[in-house]
Design a protein around this motif. Structure first.
Motif, PDB file in Angstrom:
ATOM      1  N   PRO A   1      -5.841  -2.600  -2.572  1.00 40.01           N
ATOM      2  CA  PRO A   1      -4.628  -2.017  -1.988  1.00 40.01           C
ATOM      3  C   PRO A   1      -3.491  -2.971  -2.057  1.00 40.01           C
ATOM      4  CG  PRO A   1      -6.526  -1.314  -0.604  1.00 40.01           C
ATOM      5  CD  PRO A   1      -7.127  -2.456  -1.630  1.00 40.01           C
ATOM      6  N   PHE A   2      -3.697  -4.220  -1.671  1.00 35.43           N
ATOM      7  CA  PHE A   2      -2.662  -5.308  -1.600  1.00 35.43           C
ATOM      8  C   PHE A   2      -2.072  -5.394  -2.855  1.00 35.43           C
ATOM      9  CE2 PHE A   2      -6.076  -8.281  -2.585  1.00 35.43           C
ATOM     10  CZ  PHE A   2      -5.367  -9.180  -3.412  1.00 35.43           C
TER      11      PHE A   2
ATOM     12  N   ALA B   1       0.762  11.257  -6.682  1.00 35.54           N
ATOM     13  CA  ALA B   1      -0.033  10.504  -5.287  1.00 35.54           C
ATOM     14  C   ALA B   1      -1.529  10.076  -6.023  1.00 35.54           C
ATOM     15  CB  ALA B   1      -0.060  11.441  -4.321  1.00 35.54           C
ATOM     16  N   SER B   2      -1.966  11.033  -6.596  1.00 34.82           N
ATOM     17  CA  SER B   2      -3.508  10.814  -7.042  1.00 34.82           C
ATOM     18  C   SER B   2      -3.581   9.464  -8.032  1.00 34.82           C
ATOM     19  CB  SER B   2      -3.849  12.103  -7.928  1.00 34.82           C
ATOM     20  OG  SER B   2      -3.877  13.180  -7.037  1.00 34.82           O
TER      21      SER B   2
ATOM     22  N   LEU C   1       0.343   3.154   3.987  1.00 34.09           N
ATOM     23  CA  LEU C   1      -0.905   4.104   3.919  1.00 34.09           C
ATOM     24  C   LEU C   1      -1.736   3.568   2.888  1.00 34.09           C
ATOM     25  CD1 LEU C   1       0.616   7.516   3.889  1.00 34.09           C
ATOM     26  CD2 LEU C   1      -0.809   6.398   5.914  1.00 34.09           C
ATOM     27  N   VAL C   2      -1.450   2.821   2.073  1.00 31.54           N
ATOM     28  CA  VAL C   2      -2.316   2.484   0.680  1.00 31.54           C
ATOM     29  C   VAL C   2      -2.823   1.212   1.203  1.00 31.54           C
ATOM     30  CG1 VAL C   2      -2.292   1.188  -1.265  1.00 31.54           C
ATOM     31  CG2 VAL C   2      -0.711   3.167  -0.869  1.00 31.54           C
ATOM     32  N   THR C   3      -2.490   0.291   2.127  1.00 24.41           N
ATOM     33  CA  THR C   3      -3.131  -0.722   2.592  1.00 24.41           C
ATOM     34  C   THR C   3      -3.997  -0.469   3.829  1.00 24.41           C
ATOM     35  OG1 THR C   3      -1.351  -1.213   4.433  1.00 24.41           O
ATOM     36  CG2 THR C   3      -1.393  -2.524   2.251  1.00 24.41           C
TER      37      THR C   3
ATOM     38  N   LEU D   1      -6.261   4.311  -8.933  1.00 23.04           N
ATOM     39  CA  LEU D   1      -6.284   2.952  -9.257  1.00 23.04           C
ATOM     40  C   LEU D   1      -6.852   2.228  -8.278  1.00 23.04           C
ATOM     41  CD1 LEU D   1      -2.463   2.063  -9.619  1.00 23.04           C
ATOM     42  CD2 LEU D   1      -4.174   1.785 -11.200  1.00 23.04           C
ATOM     43  N   LEU D   2      -7.374   2.599  -7.072  1.00 20.21           N
ATOM     44  CA  LEU D   2      -8.399   2.311  -6.165  1.00 20.21           C
ATOM     45  C   LEU D   2      -9.843   2.456  -6.437  1.00 20.21           C
ATOM     46  CD1 LEU D   2      -6.553   3.747  -2.614  1.00 20.21           C
ATOM     47  CD2 LEU D   2      -6.904   1.195  -3.272  1.00 20.21           C
TER      48      LEU D   2
END
Length: 171
Positions: free
Chosen positions: A47-48, A34-35, A126-128, A40-41
């Motif tokens: 995010p998209f 998950a990290s 959640l990422v978006t 990457l962020l």
């Protein structure tokens, strides 16, 4: 194949290749699967683009295997059971006593443990948004993610590795 994603330019190149239909395999140094999304962020990948290009993330570790020639059974202490959050029924595990075959280490060879995060719709949503690592992990676990520690404990209970190795490799 990309050796390692360390900077924004490499991350952007990996995402662009993935968006054009290429299967991109790379490494990204993080503590768990998950990290990698958070990393990457942090590297500036929007995010998209992460949700459009990432299909899965694998975290891996190598555990030392117990030597089959000097393998012996022992009981977990209450402190060990408590530390791993195991019930009272989990009592017997294995360790290596040390012999010529393993050069008195108690270990011979290695085995892999793998934490596989699938980019499910729940994880993508959640990422978006404004993503928190804890929320990401919780969603992934609901979707079936088994942590490196859970997998290492299973290897210990099967007699493949030791308590000490589980603690050393999974914190």
């Amino acid at each position: 194949m990309i050796g390692e994603i360390r900077d924004r330019e490499t991350a952007e190149n990996a995402v662009q290749a993935a968006l054009t239909g290429h299967l991109v395999l790379s490494t990204l140094h993080t503590n768990d699967s998950a990290s990698a999304i958070i990393r990457l962020l942090d590297l500036g990948v929007p995010p998209f683009l992460i949700t459009a290009s990432v299909i899965g993330i694998v975290a891996q570790r190598l555990l030392r295997r117990i030597c089959l020639h000097c393998k012996r059974e022992r009981e977990l202490t209450n402190d060990e059971r408590s530390y791993l959050q195991l019930g009272k029924k989990q009592g017997m595990i294995w360790e290596g006593a040390g012999c010529k075959e393993c050069r008195s280490t108690g270990y011979k060879g290695r085995t892999g443990i793998f934490e596989v995060l699938d980019m499910s719709e729940r994880v993508k949503s959640l990422v978006t948004g404004s993503v928190e690592l804890g929320d990401l992990l919780a969603a992934a676990r609901e979707d079936g993610l088994a942590s490196l520690r859970q997998i290492a404990i299973q290897k210990m209970l099967e007699g493949t590795t030791t308590y000490e190795e589980v603690v050393a490799m999974t914190g």
